[in-house]
Motif scaffolding. Structure first.
Motif, PDB file in Angstrom:
ATOM      1  N   ILE A   1       0.863  -1.176   0.000  1.00  0.00           N
ATOM      2  CA  ILE A   1       0.000   0.000   0.000  1.00  0.00           C
ATOM      3  C   ILE A   1       0.900   1.226   0.000  1.00  0.00           C
ATOM      4  O   ILE A   1       1.903   1.281   0.724  1.00  0.00           O
ATOM      5  N   LEU A   2       0.541   2.203  -0.812  1.00  0.00           N
ATOM      6  CA  LEU A   2       1.276   3.453  -0.898  1.00  0.00           C
ATOM      7  C   LEU A   2       0.431   4.551  -0.252  1.00  0.00           C
ATOM      8  O   LEU A   2      -0.752   4.686  -0.554  1.00  0.00           O
ATOM      9  N   ILE A   3       1.029   5.332   0.648  1.00  0.00           N
ATOM     10  CA  ILE A   3       0.292   6.411   1.288  1.00  0.00           C
ATOM     11  C   ILE A   3       0.967   7.740   0.977  1.00  0.00           C
ATOM     12  O   ILE A   3       2.172   7.884   1.122  1.00  0.00           O
ATOM     13  N   SER A   4       0.166   8.698   0.521  1.00  0.00           N
ATOM     14  CA  SER A   4       0.683  10.002   0.129  1.00  0.00           C
ATOM     15  C   SER A   4      -0.053  11.098   0.885  1.00  0.00           C
ATOM     16  O   SER A   4      -1.136  10.888   1.407  1.00  0.00           O
ATOM     17  N   GLY A   5       0.529  12.274   0.949  1.00  0.00           N
ATOM     18  CA  GLY A   5      -0.116  13.390   1.623  1.00  0.00           C
ATOM     19  C   GLY A   5       0.665  13.837   2.839  1.00  0.00           C
ATOM     20  O   GLY A   5       1.894  13.891   2.816  1.00  0.00           O
ATOM     21  N   HIS A   6      -0.059  14.153   3.926  1.00  0.00           N
ATOM     22  CA  HIS A   6       0.589  14.708   5.118  1.00  0.00           C
ATOM     23  C   HIS A   6       0.083  14.146   6.431  1.00  0.00           C
ATOM     24  O   HIS A   6       0.690  14.386   7.470  1.00  0.00           O
TER      25      HIS A   6
ATOM     26  N   ILE B   1       4.016  -1.200   3.804  1.00  0.00           N
ATOM     27  CA  ILE B   1       3.528   0.168   3.630  1.00  0.00           C
ATOM     28  C   ILE B   1       4.672   1.043   3.125  1.00  0.00           C
ATOM     29  O   ILE B   1       5.754   1.084   3.713  1.00  0.00           O
ATOM     30  N   TYR B   2       4.410   1.736   2.013  1.00  0.00           N
ATOM     31  CA  TYR B   2       5.382   2.639   1.412  1.00  0.00           C
ATOM     32  C   TYR B   2       4.841   4.073   1.463  1.00  0.00           C
ATOM     33  O   TYR B   2       3.637   4.287   1.366  1.00  0.00           O
ATOM     34  N   THR B   3       5.744   5.022   1.592  1.00  0.00           N
ATOM     35  CA  THR B   3       5.336   6.416   1.553  1.00  0.00           C
ATOM     36  C   THR B   3       5.547   6.991   0.163  1.00  0.00           C
ATOM     37  O   THR B   3       6.300   6.461  -0.656  1.00  0.00           O
ATOM     38  N   HIS B   4       4.863   8.095  -0.081  1.00  0.00           N
ATOM     39  CA  HIS B   4       4.997   8.833  -1.332  1.00  0.00           C
ATOM     40  C   HIS B   4       4.943  10.316  -0.993  1.00  0.00           C
ATOM     41  O   HIS B   4       4.271  10.727  -0.043  1.00  0.00           O
ATOM     42  N   GLY B   5       5.666  11.130  -1.759  1.00  0.00           N
ATOM     43  CA  GLY B   5       5.587  12.566  -1.564  1.00  0.00           C
ATOM     44  C   GLY B   5       5.955  12.970  -0.151  1.00  0.00           C
ATOM     45  O   GLY B   5       6.933  12.499   0.433  1.00  0.00           O
TER      46      GLY B   5
ATOM     47  N   HIS C   1      10.150   4.179   0.607  1.00  0.00           N
ATOM     48  CA  HIS C   1       9.531   5.304  -0.108  1.00  0.00           C
ATOM     49  C   HIS C   1       9.503   4.988  -1.592  1.00  0.00           C
ATOM     50  O   HIS C   1      10.485   4.518  -2.163  1.00  0.00           O
ATOM     51  N   PHE C   2       8.362   5.286  -2.214  1.00  0.00           N
ATOM     52  CA  PHE C   2       8.185   5.008  -3.637  1.00  0.00           C
ATOM     53  C   PHE C   2       7.790   6.300  -4.342  1.00  0.00           C
ATOM     54  O   PHE C   2       6.821   6.953  -3.964  1.00  0.00           O
ATOM     55  N   GLY C   3       8.526   6.650  -5.391  1.00  0.00           N
ATOM     56  CA  GLY C   3       8.171   7.838  -6.163  1.00  0.00           C
ATOM     57  C   GLY C   3       8.684   9.109  -5.523  1.00  0.00           C
ATOM     58  O   GLY C   3       9.451   9.106  -4.573  1.00  0.00           O
ATOM     59  N   THR C   4       8.224  10.222  -6.052  1.00  0.00           N
ATOM     60  CA  THR C   4       8.715  11.516  -5.582  1.00  0.00           C
ATOM     61  C   THR C   4       7.565  12.326  -5.001  1.00  0.00           C
ATOM     62  O   THR C   4       7.109  12.066  -3.914  1.00  0.00           O
ATOM     63  N   ALA C   5       7.065  13.313  -5.723  1.00  0.00           N
ATOM     64  CA  ALA C   5       6.032  14.185  -5.169  1.00  0.00           C
ATOM     65  C   ALA C   5       4.750  14.095  -5.976  1.00  0.00           C
ATOM     66  O   ALA C   5       4.690  13.459  -7.028  1.00  0.00           O
ATOM     67  N   TRP C   6       3.715  14.765  -5.497  1.00  0.00           N
ATOM     68  CA  TRP C   6       2.401  14.556  -6.109  1.00  0.00           C
ATOM     69  C   TRP C   6       2.280  15.098  -7.521  1.00  0.00           C
ATOM     70  O   TRP C   6       1.369  14.729  -8.249  1.00  0.00           O
ATOM     71  N   GLN C   7       3.213  15.946  -7.964  1.00  0.00           N
ATOM     72  CA  GLN C   7       3.143  16.408  -9.346  1.00  0.00           C
ATOM     73  C   GLN C   7       3.454  15.299 -10.343  1.00  0.00           C
ATOM     74  O   GLN C   7       3.137  15.408 -11.523  1.00  0.00           O
ATOM     75  N   ASN C   8       4.073  14.216  -9.874  1.00  0.00           N
ATOM     76  CA  ASN C   8       4.420  13.099 -10.758  1.00  0.00           C
ATOM     77  C   ASN C   8       3.528  11.884 -10.529  1.00  0.00           C
ATOM     78  O   ASN C   8       3.852  10.778 -10.933  1.00  0.00           O
TER      79      ASN C   8
END
Length: 544
Positions: A238-243, A262-266, A286-293
């Protein structure tokens, strides 16, 4: 529609056909109408405090509603319909309470007596008619300062909402939001009055960041330096993004023992440094970079995805069916998690393939909040006194899609070897994996955390100034700020409230700042637009 609240607004002026962020005209109109309704609610809330009436439900609703209009948070028209109707219900209830307490309820502004249309189409039409929440008849410079204030209030609303979720509230914050929104109806206020209100917004944002920091560190402990893998482990995910740290905590609890990583994003990356979160063994990397991508990155993720703050832009069906939202985040057709029950998210993750094998993509370090940095303050101070550290650069703020944002990675790469780079917020994803080395064991790249952790950065600067018995503006410290949305506006107002000068801002200046208002900022705070990394570094270091 007309929207100019983000850095990437069309042609540097304003989106008038459809939002660059993916926001459609109907949503833009509904957001404008919600702010109009909140302005009416604020008139009664501000008057209510004068006669001893303060409603906790009104307080919480106000900041949540402001937060919902922030860039890329909510694109769902039906959710805004519910917000608008609830706002009017609360206004009617509050009006009765204020009248019973002897307060005035005779306001001439149309927002005070706003009655919502019975259907969504009617609400959209009403929103188109009211337009931006500012006074359309005011001088352009006053309108500019009103926009700065309202956009700052959206940032305050976001931080206040996060803080309240963790049990941290201060009525002074709510009181100012209501006072400032009510001030939009006062046509007699001057340019100087609005300068004062805008700077007061920065002062209040400092307070709300302080209580948010107390909520985060008081609940999860102070972040500690932590190495975070950028690769992945074989298995479900599961990837979780935000704050939102509370959402992450609940997700970790509910997935424990289920064979899901559990992986984080952004902006969730810094959460790996919190002791009470990193103790979960299935909280991996951590997977990926920020929410623009997000479009590209989410399409590649073989598990379910949880959005806790910002939406992806123009979600695509190929991956939107695997995405869930919480809080006031949403868009049409998205699956919304309610009451902290992540069962559907977990069920979807178990049904998806997950990663087929382990992969090592290196790692990054997080966890250099104020507690960690000030814990080695003596070492830092000695390094400055010896000349080993000659300059500090705070390179922080928002990420974005414009090619011009490559400036920040190039700037960091070109900083001299005897300098330290502090960073926070998602702007770091242009350079967060750069290996800059260290100075006497102190990493040259120190990640302070989320944009929510700006309070930590301020406390580090203040502590250094105290140690050297000087003002923050006298430190060998330069702030290179990238902005995208309204939380960045709130933080900038906080820095101005604190009297910080010489900030370099980019990649472009806000479309809602008129030349006259910009002139005031330049004269009083020496704000500068970024140029090129080479030119800016030369100017900074020659001055130092």
């Amino acid at each position: 529609m007309f929207c100019n609240q983000c850095e990437q607004t069309a042609k540097g002026m304003g989106c008038s056909v459809s939002g660059v962020c993916g926001k459609k005209p109907d949503v833009a109109a509904l957001q404008d109408l919600l702010l109009h309704a909140v302005k009416g609610l604020s008139l009664y809330a501000h008057e209510g405090r004068r006669v001893g009436v303060a409603d906790p439900e009104v307080n919480r609703f106000t900041v949540e509603a402001m937060f919902s209009t922030l860039t890329n948070v909510n694109f769902d028209p039906t959710r805004f319909q519910a917000y608008i109707n609830r706002c009017v219900e609360l206004t009617v209830q509050l009006k009765e309470k204020v009248a019973a307490a002897g307060g005035s309820i005779n306001f001439s502004d149309p927002s005070a007596g706003f009655k919502p249309a019975p259907d969504l189409a009617g609400l959209v039409k009403q929103g188109e008619e009211v337009g931006l929440v500012t006074n359309h008849e005011a001088d352009p410079d006053i309108q500019s300062l009103q926009q700065i204030t309202v956009y700052g209030l959206k940032g305050v609303g976001a931080y206040a909402d996060h803080a309240a979720i963790l049990g941290q509230e201060d009525d002074k914050v709510y009181a100012f939001v209501h006072e400032a929104m009510a001030a939009l109806t006062q046509k007699e206020l001057t340019l100087n009055d609005w300068v004062g209100i805008a700077l007061k917004c920065g002062e209040i944002n400092l307070r709300v960041m302080e209580i948010l920091d107390a909520g985060n560190t008081g609940t999860y402990g102070h972040p500690v330096p932590t190495e975070v893998p950028l690769g992945h482990k074989k298995g479900k995910c599961i990837l979780i993004s935000g704050h939102d740290l509370k959402d992450l905590e609940e997700l970790l609890k509910q997935t424990e023992g289920k064979g899901i990583y559990i992986y984080t994003h952004g902006e969730m990356l810094p959460t790996h440094g919190y002791p009470e979160l990193k103790k979960y063994k299935h909280f991996y990397g951590h997977f990926g970079t920020a929410w623009q991508n997000q479009k590209k990155e989410f399409a590649q993720f073989p598990g379910s995805i949880l959005m806790t703050t910002n939406c992806i832009q123009e979600p695509q069906k190929v991956y939107a069916e695997n995405i869930f939202t919480t809080g006031n985040v949403g868009w049409p057709g998205a699956k919304h998690v309610k009451n902290g029950d992540f069962g559907p998210v977990i069920e979807k993750a178990l049904a998806l393939p997950g990663f087929e094998s382990d992969e090592d993509k290196g790692s990054v370090m997080v966890g250099f909040g104020r507690n960690a940095v000030l814990g080695v303050a003596d070492k830092v101070i000695d390094a400055v006194k010896s000349g080993a550290i000659k300059h500090f650069f705070l390179v922080g703020g928002c990420d974005g899609a414009r090619p011009s944002r490559s400036y920040y990675a190039e700037f960091v790469e070109k900083t001299p070897q005897d300098s330290i780079v502090l960073t926070l917020a998602c702007g770091k994803f242009k350079f967060f994996d750069k290996k800059l080395g260290d100075i006497g064991g102190i990493p040259r790249l120190l990640d302070i955390g989320q944009c929510n952790d700006a309070y930590s950065a301020i406390q580090i600067a203040v502590a250094l100034a105290n140690a050297f018995k000087c003002g923050v503006n006298d430190l060998p410290l330069s702030m290179i700020i990238s902005w995208y949305e309204q939380k960045a506006v709130a933080i900038l107002l906080t820095l101005l409230h604190l009297g910080i000068k010489g900030i370099r801002l980019g990649p472009s200046l806000p479309a809602f700042i008129t030349p006259n208002v910009l002139d005031v900022l330049v004269k009083n705070f020496d704000i500068k637009p970024i140029t090129t990394p080479d030119q800016d570094l030369a100017a900074i270091l020659n001055k130092a």
